[in-house]
Design a protein around this motif. Structure first.
Motif, PDB file in Angstrom:
ATOM      1  N   LEU A 285     -10.796   2.025   5.075  1.00 34.24           N
ATOM      2  CA  LEU A 285      -9.834   2.907   4.421  1.00 34.24           C
ATOM      3  C   LEU A 285     -10.164   4.369   4.673  1.00 34.24           C
ATOM      4  CD1 LEU A 285      -7.438   3.285   2.486  1.00 34.24           C
ATOM      5  CD2 LEU A 285      -9.073   3.173   0.583  1.00 34.24           C
ATOM      6  N   VAL A 286     -11.442   4.713   4.598  1.00 39.63           N
ATOM      7  CA  VAL A 286     -11.844   6.104   4.839  1.00 39.63           C
ATOM      8  C   VAL A 286     -11.530   6.518   6.276  1.00 39.63           C
ATOM      9  CG1 VAL A 286     -13.855   7.633   5.029  1.00 39.63           C
ATOM     10  CG2 VAL A 286     -13.585   6.165   3.028  1.00 39.63           C
ATOM     11  N   VAL A 287     -11.807   5.630   7.228  1.00 44.47           N
ATOM     12  CA  VAL A 287     -11.502   5.938   8.627  1.00 44.47           C
ATOM     13  C   VAL A 287     -10.004   6.134   8.822  1.00 44.47           C
ATOM     14  CG1 VAL A 287     -11.534   5.007  10.983  1.00 44.47           C
ATOM     15  CG2 VAL A 287     -13.556   4.801   9.529  1.00 44.47           C
ATOM     16  N   PHE A 288      -9.206   5.256   8.229  1.00 46.58           N
ATOM     17  CA  PHE A 288      -7.749   5.395   8.340  1.00 46.58           C
ATOM     18  C   PHE A 288      -7.268   6.712   7.750  1.00 46.58           C
ATOM     19  CE2 PHE A 288      -3.900   4.906   5.678  1.00 46.58           C
ATOM     20  CZ  PHE A 288      -2.957   4.993   6.691  1.00 46.58           C
ATOM     21  N   LEU A 289      -7.702   7.015   6.536  1.00 42.06           N
ATOM     22  CA  LEU A 289      -7.250   8.245   5.889  1.00 42.06           C
ATOM     23  C   LEU A 289      -7.703   9.480   6.657  1.00 42.06           C
ATOM     24  CD1 LEU A 289      -7.864   7.370   2.120  1.00 42.06           C
ATOM     25  CD2 LEU A 289      -5.690   7.467   3.343  1.00 42.06           C
ATOM     26  N   GLY A 290      -8.910   9.433   7.196  1.00 40.37           N
ATOM     27  CA  GLY A 290      -9.398  10.584   7.938  1.00 40.37           C
ATOM     28  C   GLY A 290      -8.668  10.800   9.248  1.00 40.37           C
ATOM     29  N   LEU A 291      -8.487   9.741  10.020  1.00 39.80           N
ATOM     30  CA  LEU A 291      -7.841   9.886  11.320  1.00 39.80           C
ATOM     31  C   LEU A 291      -6.355  10.201  11.198  1.00 39.80           C
ATOM     32  CD1 LEU A 291      -9.495   6.998  13.377  1.00 39.80           C
ATOM     33  CD2 LEU A 291     -10.006   9.433  13.464  1.00 39.80           C
TER      34      LEU A 291
END
Length: 726
Positions: A285-291
């Motif tokens: 989730l963090v990777v998705f939100l960041g990218l």
């Protein structure tokens, strides 16, 4: 070889565009396409800004008197494949769209094939059946013909995200099970945890890529992933509870023994330190939100200023699937409306039924049968919108559901689940070998049911006359599929002697090849009615003569057309600025102002500005409505172009250009705030919208930090591995 076959299938599906690489993909017998209305003008404007203006396109002044561009998902600025296909000058734009469609059709098939092979453990032919059913889906081709470029691009990322999540959770469970038994080496544990983390990162990155292609498709992908993994965990948890109950009877140990058994269950806290599954989900989730922050952050900041934030339930449920169109599951609607296309192949549907049956017989894979079947039924129910009852309930309890709009878009999950079950059904046809009497009765019943459509077709032919194409296909494909399923145990009788060792004549090869060809023929017949190639001369014909005359006029001005006599792609080609426009993201204050300037009262949400009643003829809907020339003049509208004559003393006729009446607005004022591009300001100095691009910059910063962090982690991981090996 299978990936090459899927590339060949993509070329067959797009054969009209393959023959004419510079032509436009279009739906036959239709006037409009989102490719011309939205995506081609957006890509053309991006090219102009990048390579002639020398700056990144934050604001677009060419439609609706100006609108935020980088915050609009339809701009496609952050979907990376758009840059080589659409935004670089080395490729003609029409050819770039065709190559992008070809590549993404192949991606859909290749991703589905890989998911079936690696994620679900299906053999070659079953995986190929699922890939063909997903890639050649009439639903996908209908949206391609309608010009829904972002939707087609996002279609292929759904299997990628699901595959990555399955791999991440599988490796997490492997790590936990290893920790619950004998002690493993630290290096092995670390490797498994790292593998799960890598797939979680890939899942987040793939979801971010899909989000930048189409926001709604990413939402449906999240729903599919969460549902499948939740069903998997729930059913495994139920099984472990049963095992735990049995262990209690066999072992009456103390609290230490019970705690040890609890730690070995899939829902427990791994080794007792922290929940690995929760950590994996959080990482993805963090990777998705960041990218994807470069896209969602400016979009979220802009939404309160748009008309989309105030949609009603009826606005959100537009184009709800009529119940009668569920018959399209077995009878194809050739050349039908893209939002109501439901046909996925009657052969695919029958094999999907076999897939559910085969999965349910295997206790270790029942979660897959329940998950895919539930996904299929739930998505079909949701697609009914106002006609099904589920959507109105969810509208009241799920915040932001209206942002998805058009419930039938959820049919992609029906296609996905059906294709996966069909592949699993082919797997089951040659796995089960039974020659008992009950099996023969089942085959007889199946063949009898398969003969009914053929008898129906024959009866129609004899009593009515030549049947329609969809009935002919139904009466032909259904019996052939029934024969394919019914004689699965008899295929070995036709096999050559084993001493010849001809691998191509194995029973599973014969069944698999027959299933692939049957599904391909079934779907290609429908797909051929959904797209065509249209020459650019025909696409740019409407309003071109009037646009050419207007572009030759001096000064800075805007044009208003109550009948869209100058389409957006024609206006973009000639560098005209329109006061009207078509876009799902509209500024609320400006939409209210222009609606009144058009002589109308503000009403519900509409993608067109000025708004038109649903089902009306755009070219004549406002022929009896006189626009307010003074309000238009304050926007800098110097010319009005219409498909009909307008009687107003302030509008002086200029002439008629190929059926387009052009008028000069005597009350036109100079366009205000022309150079700064900081919003929409009337000529009297009153602002309608003040543009603040700081969310765009914040999104860039967040995505940049995430990319830097991922690259740093990748480099450090490689350095540690080399150091450990050395």
């Amino acid at each position: 070889m299978c990936y090459l076959a899927l590339a060949f299938l993509a070329a067959v599906l797009l054969w009209p565009a393959v023959r004419h690489a510079g032509w436009w993909i279009w739906t036959p017998r239709t006037e409009h396409s989102d490719l011309a209305v939205t995506h081609w003008p957006n890509a053309h404007f991006t090219r102009q800004m990048l390579w002639q203006g020398g700056r990144f396109p934050l604001w677009r002044p060419t439609i609706m008197s100006g609108t935020p561009f980088a915050a609009n998902p339809l701009a496609g600025l952050y979907y990376l494949p758009n840059w080589p296909f659409l935004f670089l000058r080395w490729l003609p734009l029409e050819m770039g769209f065709n190559l992008s469609a070809l590549a993404h059709l192949w991606l859909a098939g290749a991703a589905m094939y890989t998911l079936m092979r690696r994620g679900l453990g299906v053999r070659t032919w079953g995986a190929l059946v699922a890939a063909v059913a997903y890639e050649a889906s009439p639903k996908l081709m209908a949206h391609l013909g309608a010009g829904h470029v972002g939707w087609v691009q996002a279609w292929g990322w759904l299997p990628v995200v699901v595959l990555c999540w399955l791999e991440a959770i599988r490796r997490t469970e492997s790590k936990r099970q290893g920790a619950g038994g004998r002690r493993q080496e630290a290096g092995s544990k670390k490797h498994k945890a790292t593998g799960a983390g890598k797939f979680a990162v890939l899942a987040g990155a793939a979801l971010a890529m899909q989000f930048c292609a189409d926001v709604r498709m990413a939402a449906y992908t999240v729903i599919a992933s969460v549902w499948l993994l939740a069903v998997r965990c729930w059913m495994q948890r139920a099984e472990c509870k049963m095992q735990e109950a049995g262990n209690r009877i066999k072992d009456a140990g103390g609290w230490r023994s019970r705690l040890r058994r609890l730690k070995n269950t899939p829902w427990a806290l791994g080794s007792g330190v922290w929940n690995l599954e929760l950590g994996i989900w959080s990482l993805g989730l963090v990777v998705f939100l960041g990218l994807s922050a470069c896209q969602w952050l400016p979009l979220v900041a802009l939404l309160p200023e748009t008309t989309r934030a105030s949609m009603t339930a009826h606005d959100a449920a537009i184009w709800s699937l009529p119940r009668s169109y569920l018959i399209g599951l077995v009878l194809a609607n050739h050349g039908g409306f893209h939002e109501w296309t439901t046909y996925g192949g009657v052969s695919t549907l029958l094999l999907a039924g076999m897939g559910v049956r085969a999965l349910w017989r295997d206790p270790t894979r029942r979660w897959l049968a329940a998950g895919l079947s539930g996904l299929l039924v739930g998505a079909a129910w949701f697609s009914l919108g106002e006609n099904g009852g589920l959507f109105p309930i969810l509208w009241r309890v799920v915040p932001g559901l209206g942002l998805l709009r058009v419930p039938p878009r959820a049919w992609v999950l029906v296609v996905f689940a059906t294709a996966a079950l069909a592949g699993l059904g082919v797997e089951g046809t040659y796995e089960r070998k039974s020659a008992d009497r009950r099996q023969h009765w089942k085959q007889t019943l199946l063949l009898a049911l398969g003969a009914f459509p053929a008898m129906l077709l024959l009866g129609y032919w004899l009593t009515v006359g030549t049947p329609p194409l969809n009935l002919m296909m139904f009466g032909t494909i259904t019996p052939l599929t029934a024969v394919l399923i019914g004689f699965r145990s008899q295929v070995s009788q036709f096999q050559v002697p084993s001493n010849l060792k001809l691998e191509t004549l194995k029973p599973e090869t014969i069944l698999g090849l027959a299933a692939v060809l049957l599904i391909a023929v079934d779907l290609l017949v429908v797909d051929g009615t959904l797209i065509e190639a249209r020459p650019p001369e025909k696409v740019f014909a409407q309003g071109r003569e009037a646009a050419e005359w207007l572009s030759a006029q001096t000064g800075h001005f805007r044009v208003y057309s109550p009948s869209y006599s100058i389409p957006q792609h024609v206006a973009e080609l000639y560098g005209l600025e329109l006061a009207d426009g078509v876009d799902p993201v509209q500024l609320r204050d400006y939409a209210d102002y222009l609606t009144r300037a058009a002589g109308l009262e503000p009403q519900g949400y509409s993608v067109t500005l000025p708004p038109f009643q649903e089902g009306s003829d755009v070219s004549t809907a406002l022929k009896d409505v006189v626009p307010d020339t003074e309000m238009l003049g304050l926007l800098g509208v110097r010319y009005v172009a219409a498909a009909f004559p307008i009687t107003d003393s302030s509008l002086q006729p200029i002439g008629q250009f190929d059926g387009v009446y052009v008028y000069h607005n005597e009350k036109a004022q100079p366009v205000a705030n022309a150079e700064s591009g900081s919003g929409i300001v009337r000529s009297d100095g009153i602002p309608l919208f003040q543009y603040r691009p700081w969310p765009v910059y914040a999104g860039w910063a967040a995505s940049g930090v995430m990319v830097t962090g991922l690259l740093t982690g990748w480099l450090l991981d490689g350095w540690r591995r080399r150091r450990a090996d050395g």
